[in-house]
Design a protein around this motif. Structure first.
Motif, mmCIF file in Angstrom:
data_model
loop_
_atom_site.group_PDB
_atom_site.id
_atom_site.type_symbol
_atom_site.label_atom_id
_atom_site.label_comp_id
_atom_site.label_asym_id
_atom_site.label_seq_id
_atom_site.Cartn_x
_atom_site.Cartn_y
_atom_site.Cartn_z
ATOM 1 N N ILE A 171 -7.023 -6.530 5.923
ATOM 2 C CA ILE A 171 -5.824 -6.001 6.577
ATOM 3 C C ILE A 171 -5.098 -7.104 7.324
ATOM 4 N N ARG A 172 -5.843 -7.938 8.031
ATOM 5 C CA ARG A 172 -5.227 -9.058 8.764
ATOM 6 C C ARG A 172 -4.537 -10.032 7.806
ATOM 7 N N GLU A 173 -5.079 -10.182 6.611
ATOM 8 C CA GLU A 173 -4.499 -11.102 5.629
ATOM 9 C C GLU A 173 -3.283 -10.522 4.921
ATOM 10 N N GLY A 174 -2.920 -9.277 5.238
ATOM 11 C CA GLY A 174 -1.726 -8.687 4.658
ATOM 12 C C GLY A 174 -1.952 -7.869 3.411
ATOM 13 N N ASP A 213 -1.179 -4.142 10.096
ATOM 14 C CA ASP A 213 -1.679 -5.385 10.685
ATOM 15 C C ASP A 213 -2.634 -5.009 11.809
ATOM 16 N N ARG A 225 2.979 -4.205 10.345
ATOM 17 C CA ARG A 225 3.256 -5.622 10.091
ATOM 18 C C ARG A 225 4.754 -5.882 10.193
ATOM 19 N N LYS A 226 5.093 -6.984 10.831
ATOM 20 C CA LYS A 226 6.508 -7.347 10.991
ATOM 21 C C LYS A 226 7.089 -7.796 9.656
ATOM 22 N N LYS A 232 2.519 -1.409 5.284
ATOM 23 C CA LYS A 232 2.306 -2.770 5.768
ATOM 24 C C LYS A 232 1.624 -2.707 7.130
#
Length: 216
Positions: free
Chosen positions: A177-180, A95, A215-216, A93
């Motif tokens: 990547i930013r979109e998950g 980010d 990613r959190k 995951k």
């Protein structure tokens, strides 16, 4: 905060634009830092104020506002090689750092802004009062850029703002990547013509710059 926009429009047009903007959209923030936050949309909605350079002016504001946001944006713990080694790519995951800004622009405003800065804040639209000689001013004028689709990453390193040119495939990968998306999905988003060696080079560079976090 907006030297590029001032260069694009010239002093008189710039001042008329800013005065109109502040009257119609007064500040909603406790800090002057946020004054340009709605300026790009205002320019696009009020084209007569910046015609015939509306698209260039809007791009420049987007670029300059991204730098302001990047400067104050948060930074999270950087993802390490150990994070990669300990997790399957399909489950990783990832980010992007919160301060990183990705831009799609119609004009290469990064090159223009740099040229203006290097040439004493002069541009071919400038009508600011100056006590220097006419010859000196002419030698420092910078032509406005021509249309050229531009992809940029605005990022921060040790308190300094930098901007890096991207290709469309690398922009798509970062956006994914930013979109998950998972790492394999992000690589696929770059397109079928992208070689593994290119992805490896991009990824190594972005890791070195500290763009990735978990990613959190």
């Amino acid at each position: 905060d907006l030297p590029g926009l001032r260069a694009v429009l010239g002093e008189l047009v710039f001042m008329r634009l800013i005065e109109t903007y502040l009257v119609k959209l007064p500040s909603r923030s406790y800090t002057l830092r946020d004054l340009p936050d709605r300026l790009e949309g205002f320019i696009r909605a009020n084209r007569k104020l910046t015609a015939p350079h509306t698209a260039l002016a809007a791009d420049m504001v987007a670029f300059e506002w991204a730098q302001i946001e990047c400067f104050d944006g948060a930074t999270r713990p950087v993802m390490t090689p150990d994070d990669l080694a300990d997790t399957l790519p399909s489950r990783l995951k990832m980010d992007l750092q919160p301060h990183l800004r990705l831009l799609v622009l119609r004009y290469p405003v990064d090159d223009y802004a740099m040229a203006v800065k290097e040439n004493g804040m002069r541009a071919d639209a400038s009508n600011a009062v100056d006590t220097s000689s006419t010859e000196s001013v002419k030698s420092k004028r910078v032509r406005r850029p021509k249309l050229k689709r531009t992809y940029l990453a605005v990022h921060r390193h040790e308190g300094t703002i930098y901007y890096k040119s991207l290709t469309l495939p690398s922009y798509r990968m970062l956006t994914a990547i930013r979109e998950g998306k998972t790492l394999p999905q992000a690589v696929a988003a770059a397109g079928p013509r992208v070689k593994a060696s290119q992805v490896q080079e991009w990824f190594a560079n972005w890791m070195h710059l500290g763009w990735f976090c978990l990613r959190k």
